[in-house]
Design a protein around this motif. Structure first.
Motif, short mmCIF file in Angstrom:
data_model
loop_
_atom_site.label_atom_id
_atom_site.label_comp_id
_atom_site.label_asym_id
_atom_site.label_seq_id
_atom_site.Cartn_x
_atom_site.Cartn_y
_atom_site.Cartn_z
N SER A 164 -7.46 2.68 -2.22
CA SER A 164 -8.10 3.17 -1.06
C SER A 164 -8.35 4.45 -0.56
CB SER A 164 -6.94 2.44 0.12
OG SER A 164 -7.22 2.65 1.28
N HIS A 218 -3.36 4.60 -1.31
CA HIS A 218 -4.08 4.79 -0.47
C HIS A 218 -3.96 6.55 -0.34
CE1 HIS A 218 -6.58 5.67 3.27
NE2 HIS A 218 -5.31 6.33 3.69
N PHE A 268 -10.87 -0.19 -2.08
CA PHE A 268 -10.78 -0.20 -0.46
C PHE A 268 -11.62 0.83 0.19
CE2 PHE A 268 -7.60 -2.87 -2.19
CZ PHE A 268 -7.10 -3.97 -1.15
N GLN A 299 0.85 -1.22 -0.17
CA GLN A 299 0.03 -0.06 -0.08
C GLN A 299 0.95 1.17 -0.14
OE1 GLN A 299 -3.39 0.34 2.91
NE2 GLN A 299 -2.46 2.26 3.50
#
Length: 332
Positions: A233, A213, A258, A163
């Motif tokens: 995300s 993310h 996500f 991530q």
């Protein structure tokens, strides 16, 4: 990308407190099919997400100044501390993932948020120097290769998922990152340069899958997909109608969402079905097949849990699992 099998729920990264074993135990005990390596920024500089990622760099070093992290000529105390804590966290994760087989997520700050946060020797952000940005990207890509190899060595059954945390990405694209004086902003970075650097990092992780993310508004979904992200995300509560077309295209292209639907700071938790009601509603508005919902969405908190109490953090993680189950059991 449709053949990627990830668990229905996971966390974002940070946890409250400073006990690596306690955090690893909570995460692996809650997410039996999609655990992750917790980050514990309460321990201080080097355990924060910027310092932790700077400690992964290859042949680039940084130290802490009152204004933040600044580039160094050689590894000093702050670099050593960051690497020591990361080692401690990996030890704890290894202990609680004996025999584990499946996706295992680790987090690192992406090249653009790192460039916005790391200061050059003159005190300005690395973002102000294109050469420094290129060096930082290359160093990060190599450092992440090493980090993922270490994860595979410690947990042989793991399928690493990386991530990249990019909360500053939208600010970088729009020219909103402030200079050291605070009186001006750094000019916007060309979207193709941003995409290229991200692709260099995502391409460096070999067979590991990469998600990006951001808990900031206006996540550039299409750019991230082009850069090689298998998943995006985000904080679901920050979505606007402007995002919907890009999300629909992402889902139809096989990109995993996500969805951060559980608050990351202390507060009352709704019932699990209520937490994912917005996701179901979005699916209907986009005209997507409800049967694809559970396979397209991973349920997470809206952001890291470092600011939560330990009790709430544990409850929020467990709530993500229950909310994901609700989504799978009743997609419509």
């Amino acid at each position: 990308m449709s053949d990627i099998v990830w668990g229905p729920a996971t966390g974002v990264g940070s946890m409250p407190g400073g006990d690596a074993r306690e955090a690893a135990k909570a995460v692996t005990g809650t997410f039996e099919d999609f655990p992750y390596l917790p980050e514990l920024p309460a321990r201080g500089p080097g355990a924060d997400m910027i310092g932790r990622s700077l400690g992964m760099l290859v042949e680039m070093y940084a130290h802490v100044e009152p204004s933040g992290w600044r580039i160094s000529d050689r590894p000093g105390r702050d670099t050593r501390r960051a690497r020591s804590w990361l080692g401690e966290d990996l030890d704890a994760l290894e202990e609680f993932t004996q025999g584990y087989e499946g996706p295992l997520k680790v987090q690192a700050v992406g090249p653009w948020t790192l460039a916005a946060a790391l200061e050059l020797r003159n005190g300005e952000a690395a973002l102000s120097d294109p050469g420094a940005c290129r060096d930082l990207t290359a160093s990060l890509a190599e450092g992440l290769r090493v980090h993922l190899a270490e994860l595979r060595r410690r947990v042989p059954g793991a399928r690493p998922v990386l991530q990249l945390d990019e909360p500053s990405l939208t600010a970088v694209l729009r020219g909103h990152v402030r200079s050291a004086s605070g009186y001006r902003t750094h000019r916007a970075v060309d979207r193709q340069i941003v995409e290229s650097a991200l692709r260099d990092v995502t391409g460096a992780v070999g067979d590991g899958q990469v998600i990006v993310h951001s808990c900031a508004p206006d996540v550039p979904f299409a750019l991230l997909r082009r850069a090689g992200a298998a998943g995006v995300s985000f904080d679901f509560g920050l979505l606007t109608e402007r995002d919907e077309e890009a999300i629909g295209e992402a889902v139809e292209g096989g990109t995993k969402l996500f969805a951060g639907v559980v608050a990351s700071t202390d507060g009352p938790l709704s019932d699990p079905a209520g937490s994912v009601m917005g996701v179901r509603t979005l699916w209907r508005r986009l005209g997507l097949n409800p049967g694809t919902l559970a396979g397209s969405v991973v349920v997470t908190p809206s952001c890291g849990l470092a600011g939560a109490s330990p009790a709430y953090a544990r409850a929020a993680l467990a709530h993500c699992v229950r909310a994901a189950r609700s989504l799978a059991d009743n997609p419509e």
